[in-house]
Design an enzyme around this catalytic site. Structure first.
Site, mmCIF file in Angstrom:
data_model
loop_
_atom_site.group_PDB
_atom_site.id
_atom_site.type_symbol
_atom_site.label_atom_id
_atom_site.label_comp_id
_atom_site.label_asym_id
_atom_site.label_seq_id
_atom_site.Cartn_x
_atom_site.Cartn_y
_atom_site.Cartn_z
ATOM 1 N N LYS A 192 0.844 -1.188 0.000
ATOM 2 C CA LYS A 192 0.000 0.000 0.000
ATOM 3 C C LYS A 192 0.883 1.242 0.000
ATOM 4 O O LYS A 192 1.512 1.582 1.002
ATOM 5 C CB LYS A 192 -0.927 0.063 1.215
ATOM 6 C CG LYS A 192 -2.046 1.117 1.018
ATOM 7 C CD LYS A 192 -2.609 1.643 2.315
ATOM 8 C CE LYS A 192 -1.836 2.805 2.893
ATOM 9 N NZ LYS A 192 -1.875 4.055 2.047
ATOM 10 N N GLY A 245 7.041 5.242 8.444
ATOM 11 C CA GLY A 245 6.171 6.400 8.624
ATOM 12 C C GLY A 245 6.315 6.970 10.020
ATOM 13 O O GLY A 245 7.364 6.841 10.653
ATOM 14 N N SER A 246 5.249 7.573 10.505
ATOM 15 C CA SER A 246 5.300 8.267 11.791
ATOM 16 C C SER A 246 5.289 7.292 12.963
ATOM 17 O O SER A 246 4.779 6.170 12.862
ATOM 18 C CB SER A 246 4.109 9.220 11.921
ATOM 19 O OG SER A 246 2.904 8.500 12.104
ATOM 20 N N THR A 247 5.826 7.735 14.085
ATOM 21 C CA THR A 247 5.828 6.918 15.297
ATOM 22 C C THR A 247 4.408 6.654 15.781
ATOM 23 O O THR A 247 4.105 5.550 16.259
ATOM 24 C CB THR A 247 6.653 7.621 16.384
ATOM 25 O OG1 THR A 247 7.999 7.768 15.916
ATOM 26 C CG2 THR A 247 6.664 6.821 17.674
ATOM 27 N N GLU A 248 3.532 7.636 15.633
ATOM 28 C CA GLU A 248 2.153 7.463 16.081
ATOM 29 C C GLU A 248 1.469 6.322 15.330
ATOM 30 O O GLU A 248 0.812 5.469 15.935
ATOM 31 C CB GLU A 248 1.370 8.764 15.887
ATOM 32 C CG GLU A 248 1.796 9.922 16.775
ATOM 33 C CD GLU A 248 3.113 10.564 16.335
ATOM 34 O OE1 GLU A 248 3.737 11.264 17.162
ATOM 35 O OE2 GLU A 248 3.534 10.344 15.172
ATOM 36 N N GLU A 267 10.164 1.471 10.695
ATOM 37 C CA GLU A 267 11.146 2.545 10.536
ATOM 38 C C GLU A 267 10.373 3.838 10.662
ATOM 39 O O GLU A 267 9.585 4.204 9.787
ATOM 40 C CB GLU A 267 11.852 2.426 9.187
ATOM 41 C CG GLU A 267 13.185 3.158 9.141
ATOM 42 C CD GLU A 267 13.083 4.476 8.407
ATOM 43 O OE1 GLU A 267 13.139 5.515 9.097
ATOM 44 O OE2 GLU A 267 12.958 4.477 7.191
ATOM 45 N N CYS A 301 12.839 11.258 7.544
ATOM 46 C CA CYS A 301 12.923 10.844 8.943
ATOM 47 C C CYS A 301 14.348 10.983 9.464
ATOM 48 O O CYS A 301 14.564 11.109 10.667
ATOM 49 C CB CYS A 301 12.398 9.428 9.118
ATOM 50 S SG CYS A 301 12.952 8.269 7.869
ATOM 51 N N GLU A 398 9.231 16.234 15.776
ATOM 52 C CA GLU A 398 9.571 16.077 14.364
ATOM 53 C C GLU A 398 8.682 16.984 13.516
ATOM 54 O O GLU A 398 7.461 16.835 13.510
ATOM 55 C CB GLU A 398 9.407 14.623 13.925
ATOM 56 C CG GLU A 398 9.902 14.380 12.510
ATOM 57 C CD GLU A 398 9.818 12.921 12.100
ATOM 58 O OE1 GLU A 398 10.733 12.466 11.391
ATOM 59 O OE2 GLU A 398 8.847 12.257 12.478
#
Length: 494
Positions: A192, A245-248, A267, A301, A398
């Site tokens: 995706k 992508g994002s940590t969230e 990552e 990142c 970030e």
């Protein structure tokens, strides 16, 4: 540049591709979403819709995972001679390299990246496929010393069906980072791409078909994270989740994986320190500091978003860096000389703009600090904040834009302390001619990658990944085999 002039710059292949319907790839067939739903891919340079793309829903996810499972279980790929798998991957790499100009232009239109940088990304993507093609028949098991009458050995086998969710900041390279090792080691994939940049994955998927990849081995679903991505990663037939992508969102991936114990590699975000000592070669450190934060409009990142300069060198370094920043031309990525393109979306533009306001309230704006006026695209100025303290939001959070925070330190131990004063641990750099200092800082900083007297370089053979909230697992290099293979132990009584 007006629409006609931009269109004239495009290769015939890109113009033809844009005119074609954008469909989902499921079980070797290009199909519409079951719901008939589509969404617009937006050109961030103009803020206008570029093309309509299919929006995959639950039913499309089910069909894609079912196809990937069937392709894995019947062995059409997992049990294929690894040298034959390698041949397909080499062919994909050749197709990517042959289409470098076209894919690079597509990256400009879909992501906003300047063309010169986009073609560099495409070349890297081809090199990653080549690396893993060469590794396909070189993942070995082991034999274990044991008592007479017993033989113990290990096998490396593919994990199974992989759900791969990639970001928008490097849409060609991330396809290669994910598909290269997964396919080399015999897995099947449902990929995706990010909803902001779906086109590069569709192009490379067509190249994979032309290269002879069997039906069902690669399936591509375009859509958003909340619907398409969520349905994909929580599907019970998924054996492996790989997410960048994002940590969230990474935390959500872990929650989804817990329902069926899928293996996970993540990552995630970063707030990377770039540490400069007074003995550093400023002629190298200054352009690299600018590159580390302004390249890709800071949407990395690994962006060098925290510049740590020893106090005695601060004023001179910042003065020269500010002058260097002024040379980073902002504009349309199809125009010659452009170094900073737009941010990828209105949402990202609004996010970065809010941090420009926060930064102006916390610290001193040395250069930039504003959105670019007079354009419909999502442009912001390359920005440097000085007088930044480690506790400030612009030093901790970030931003994912061309926004640099400059901090000072007193000595080596102070530099390491400030560098580690973050929840992230993806990358870092140190600039010094003193090898003892370089080694001490490289060991002291908790980050997955530390560059010494350079920034941002990568190689298909060098593992990449993070510490702390920057994720876990490694991509690239031989260590990627650990993410995409299962280790089996076989005991034989003789």
């Amino acid at each position: 540049m007006d629409v006609a002039a931009r269109t004239e710059k495009l290769t015939p292949e890109v113009r033809e591709f844009l005119a074609e319907p954008k469909k989902l790839l499921i079980d070797g067939q290009w199909v519409d979403a079951a719901s008939g739903r589509t969404f617009a891919s937006v050109d961030p340079t103009t803020g206008k819709d570029l093309v309509e793309v299919q929006f995959a829903g639950e039913e499309d996810v089910r069909r894609a995972v079912t196809a990937a499972r069937a392709a894995f279980e019947d062995g059409r790929w997992s049990q294929l001679d690894p040298r034959k798998r390698a041949k397909v991957l080499y062919s994909i790499a050749d197709g990517i390299e042959a289409g470098m100009a076209s894919i690079g232009q597509l990256d400009v239109l879909d992501n906003g990246k300047p063309f010169a940088f986009a073609t560099g990304e495409v070349y890297h993507a081809a090199s990653v496929f080549r690396y893993f093609a060469g590794l396909a028949d070189k993942i070995f098991g082991e034999t274990n010393p044991t008592e007479p009458g017993r033989f113990i050995y290990t096998l490396r086998e593919p994990v199974g069906v992989c759900a791969q969710v990639i970001p928008w900041n490097f849409p060609s390279a991330m396809v290669a980072w994910k598909l290269g090792p997964a396919l080399a080691f015999g897995n099947t994939v449902v990929l995706k791409p990010a909803e902001e940049t779906p086109l590069e994955a569709l192009w490379i998927a067509k190249l994979a078909q032309e290269a002879g990849l069997p039906d069902g081995v690669l399936n591509v679903l375009t859509g958003d994270g909340e619907t398409t991505g969520a349905a994909l990663v929580r599907h019970p037939e998924i054996d492996k989740i790989a997410f960048t992508g994002s940590t969230e969102v990474g935390r959500l991936m872990l929650q989804a994986a817990s329902t069926n114990m899928a293996r996970v590699t993540l990552e995630l975000g970063g707030k990377s320190p770039n540490v400069v000592f007074p003995d550093a070669d400023f002629t190298q450190a200054i352009p690299q500091a600018a590159f580390g934060i302004f390249f890709n409009s800071g949407q990395m990142c690994t962006a060098a978003s925290r510049l740590l300069v020893q106090r005695d060198a601060h004023d001179e370094f910042v003065e020269q860096l500010t002058a260097a920043a002024g040379a980073w031309k902002v504009g349309d990525g199809l125009e010659d000389g452009t170094l900073v393109g737009p941010l990828v979306s209105k949402q990202q533009f609004d996010r970065v703009s809010s941090y420009l306001e926060i930064g102006a309230s916390e610290a001193e704006v040395r250069i930039g600090g504003s959105p670019v006026a007079g354009t419909d695209g999502f442009f912001v100025e390359p920005t440097i904040f000085t007088g930044v303290q480690p506790s400030m939001r612009i030093a901790q959070e970030e931003i994912f834009g061309p926004v640099l925070s400059v901090l000072t330190f007193d000595d080596v131990d102070d530099a390491i302390r400030i560098a580690n004063d973050t929840t992230y641990g993806l990358a870092a750099a140190v600039w010094t001619k003193d090898l003892s200092v370089a080694h001490k800082v490289a060991r002291g900083i908790r980050a997955g990658t530390v560059w010494v007297n350079t920034y941002g370089v990568n190689d298909a053979g060098a593992p990449t990944g993070g510490f702390k909230n920057s994720g876990f697992g490694r991509e690239l290099g031989i260590h990627a085999a650990e993410a995409y293979t299962e280790l089996k132990t076989v005991w034989m009584q003789l």
